[in-house]
Design an enzyme around this catalytic site. Sequence first.
Site, PDB file in Angstrom:
ATOM      1  N   HIS A 311      19.966 -40.802  -3.934  1.00 27.98           N
ATOM      2  CA  HIS A 311      19.826 -41.037  -2.708  1.00 27.98           C
ATOM      3  C   HIS A 311      20.597 -42.587  -2.249  1.00 27.98           C
ATOM      4  O   HIS A 311      20.917 -43.175  -2.968  1.00 27.98           O
ATOM      5  CB  HIS A 311      18.499 -41.445  -2.356  1.00 27.98           C
ATOM      6  N   ASP A 368      13.354 -34.143  -1.938  1.00 24.41           N
ATOM      7  CA  ASP A 368      13.680 -32.589  -2.058  1.00 24.41           C
ATOM      8  C   ASP A 368      13.618 -32.138  -3.394  1.00 24.41           C
ATOM      9  O   ASP A 368      13.570 -30.725  -3.225  1.00 24.41           O
ATOM     10  CB  ASP A 368      15.077 -32.547  -1.361  1.00 24.41           C
TER      11      ASP A 368
HETATM   12  N1  CMC Z   1      24.398 -35.596  -9.400  1.00 25.75           N
HETATM   13  C1  CMC Z   1      25.389 -36.088  -9.887  1.00 25.75           C
HETATM   14  N2  CMC Z   1      25.807 -37.404  -9.631  1.00 25.75           N
HETATM   15  C2  CMC Z   1      25.733 -37.984  -8.394  1.00 25.75           C
HETATM   16  C3  CMC Z   1      24.563 -37.459  -7.707  1.00 25.75           C
HETATM   17  C4  CMC Z   1      23.893 -36.240  -8.136  1.00 25.75           C
HETATM   18  N3  CMC Z   1      22.909 -35.554  -7.354  1.00 25.75           N
HETATM   19  N4  CMC Z   1      24.420 -38.228  -6.565  1.00 25.75           N
HETATM   20  C5  CMC Z   1      25.184 -39.096  -6.804  1.00 25.75           C
HETATM   21  N5  CMC Z   1      26.092 -38.989  -7.916  1.00 25.75           N
HETATM   22  C6  CMC Z   1      26.926 -39.968  -8.423  1.00 25.75           C
HETATM   23  C7  CMC Z   1      28.247 -39.816  -7.623  1.00 25.75           C
HETATM   24  O1  CMC Z   1      29.007 -38.787  -8.153  1.00 25.75           O
HETATM   25  C8  CMC Z   1      28.996 -41.138  -7.649  1.00 25.75           C
HETATM   26  O2  CMC Z   1      29.597 -41.559  -9.072  1.00 25.75           O
HETATM   27  P1  CMC Z   1      30.932 -42.433  -9.149  1.00 25.75           P
HETATM   28  O3  CMC Z   1      30.170 -43.742  -8.374  1.00 25.75           O
HETATM   29  O4  CMC Z   1      31.080 -42.234 -10.706  1.00 25.75           O
HETATM   30  O5  CMC Z   1      31.961 -41.741  -8.180  1.00 25.75           O
HETATM   31  C9  CMC Z   1      27.670 -42.017  -7.608  1.00 25.75           C
HETATM   32  O6  CMC Z   1      26.518 -41.215  -8.157  1.00 25.75           O
HETATM   33  C10 CMC Z   1      27.264 -42.537  -6.329  1.00 25.75           C
HETATM   34  O7  CMC Z   1      27.210 -41.340  -5.473  1.00 25.75           O
HETATM   35  P2  CMC Z   1      27.518 -41.361  -4.016  1.00 25.75           P
HETATM   36  O8  CMC Z   1      28.050 -39.963  -3.535  1.00 25.75           O
HETATM   37  O9  CMC Z   1      28.867 -42.394  -3.677  1.00 25.75           O
HETATM   38  O10 CMC Z   1      26.510 -41.858  -3.141  1.00 25.75           O
HETATM   39  P3  CMC Z   1      25.927 -41.731  -1.803  1.00 25.75           P
HETATM   40  O11 CMC Z   1      24.898 -42.580  -1.292  1.00 25.75           O
HETATM   41  O12 CMC Z   1      27.118 -41.643  -0.775  1.00 25.75           O
HETATM   42  O13 CMC Z   1      25.456 -40.362  -1.576  1.00 25.75           O
HETATM   43  C11 CMC Z   1      23.506 -38.427  -1.840  1.00 25.75           C
HETATM   44  C12 CMC Z   1      24.052 -40.154  -1.597  1.00 25.75           C
HETATM   45  C13 CMC Z   1      22.200 -38.127  -1.563  1.00 25.75           C
HETATM   46  C14 CMC Z   1      24.143 -37.772  -0.910  1.00 25.75           C
HETATM   47  C15 CMC Z   1      23.939 -38.236  -3.073  1.00 25.75           C
HETATM   48  O14 CMC Z   1      23.046 -38.732  -4.093  1.00 25.75           O
HETATM   49  C16 CMC Z   1      23.893 -36.324  -3.611  1.00 25.75           C
HETATM   50  O15 CMC Z   1      24.725 -35.737  -3.082  1.00 25.75           O
HETATM   51  N6  CMC Z   1      22.639 -36.157  -3.907  1.00 25.75           N
HETATM   52  C17 CMC Z   1      22.232 -34.666  -3.937  1.00 25.75           C
HETATM   53  C18 CMC Z   1      21.942 -34.071  -2.696  1.00 25.75           C
HETATM   54  C19 CMC Z   1      20.582 -34.586  -2.300  1.00 25.75           C
HETATM   55  O16 CMC Z   1      19.568 -34.226  -2.947  1.00 25.75           O
HETATM   56  N7  CMC Z   1      20.311 -34.975  -1.154  1.00 25.75           N
HETATM   57  C20 CMC Z   1      19.088 -35.475  -0.225  1.00 25.75           C
HETATM   58  C21 CMC Z   1      18.938 -36.878   0.006  1.00 25.75           C
HETATM   59  S1  CMC Z   1      17.206 -37.086   0.336  1.00 25.75           S
HETATM   60  C22 CMC Z   1      16.648 -36.166   1.418  1.00 25.75           C
HETATM   61  C23 CMC Z   1      17.511 -36.553   2.950  1.00 25.75           C
HETATM   62  O17 CMC Z   1      17.884 -37.763   3.086  1.00 25.75           O
HETATM   63  O18 CMC Z   1      17.706 -35.680   3.663  1.00 25.75           O
END
Ligand code: CMC
Length: 433
Positions: A311, A368
Amino acid sequence: MINKTKQTGTAKLEVKGTTVELPILSGTHGPDVVDVKRVYADAGVFTLDPGFTSTGSCESQITFINGEEGILLHRGYPIDQLADQSGFLEVAYLLLNGELPTQPEFSEFAGRVTQHTMLHTQMDSFFDGFRRDSHPMAMLTGTVGAMSAFYPGAMDSSDPEERNLAYIRLIAKMPTLAARIYKYTQGQPFVDPLNELGYAENFLRMCFSVPAEPYKVSPTLARAMDKIFILHADHEQNASTSTVRLAGSSGAHPYAAVAAGVACLWGPSHGGANEACLNMLREIGSVDRIPEFIERAKDKNDPFRLMGFGHRVYKNYDPRATVMQKTAHEVLDELGIDTPVLRVAKELERIALEDEYFKSKKLYPNVDFYSGVILDAMGFPTEMFTVLFALARTVGWVSQLNEMIEDPTQRIGRPRQIYTGAAKRDFVPISQR
Ligand code: CMC
């Protein structure tokens, strides 16, 4: 009333020899903010923060999140207390009005919502225009926007009565609209609302009853549905809420602003994650395949991510996931279901929480992760999951929209940019290119 920040310090920014003093503001909880409003006027530079990782867009008194400690408060009340002790309509009142209602206030509010559950009959003709296999979120985006055509009075955002009526109507009509979308995909007749039933109960009946058979809503399932709605009601300035605020900041019709929020929620990084998560659990299929998917999630060259994990704000267990996990067990016990999907979810959570990659990046299950398991057990197809999220989040969207409209400092949202395109050049006629 908004405008309660206190200046508690001053930050200094030095830009090419000019020092600009910027106020440091404090709120009730959470990090202080540096007010950069005057940076351009005083120093001639913009600030840059794509993805808004360090940028607050507004002052708000609705929801507070502490992502490090896994805290979520609505108007000061912890989410677990609201999920366990309150109901969705009471939480809706709280989010909209700032305080919990007295009994007469609640009866009046619930009565008003109940009086507006029906859709204009012309709304039904929109459905005939959609293919039966249309994604429910595509239909929701279109039909919520279409509703703006039926209530032109809501365009007058200066009238608090008109605004309130628009919010009540949106909260009341979303379940009817969502249920019709589901029925349309199933080829079943639409079921009209029955106002003697509670909000969640009514919604389940509109989705799952058919004219050919009597239908009784299970109180456990109605309570679980209500809890899911509470857990999704608001989440401060997330992508869809910011979209609603931005769309509304131009003075757009509130239904159209909410339709913009629905569109934003659709994506798999946001509301679409519950659908993506269940599809992922199904794809994994059995506990023995989990290590393979964990390795894929860790592989930088593989785009696969563990859906329902991670998140932007929570760097700890999402407090909504805790309630959701408990609710999943209640629902599955009531239905006597022990699905492979649930077994995979539990084991995946256990393994990921012990894995160094997920621990070091502070990736925990989010709301989720378990919601899809519950909705699947209730009988909703995966494509409907995000529609249910939108139904619940409508309360947050309209509360935030109203707060923005009542904020005397509100202006149209208009970000700036750093331009890196072609430098100024002269037009060359096509014959000379
Ligand atoms: N699985 C594997 N690696 C992950 C994941 C994951 N679900 N989420 C983040 N990472 C890694 C990512 O690869 C990155 O690694 P590095 O720093 O080595 O490049 C690091 O963790 C930080 O990730 P980010 O994408 O820069 O973080 P963000 O804050 O931009 O993204 C997120 C947040 C929710 C989009 C992301 O965690 C994600 O894609 N999660 C899966 C989708 C999900 O479950 N979304 C629902 C969110 S809660 C409900 C809502 O808000 O609607």
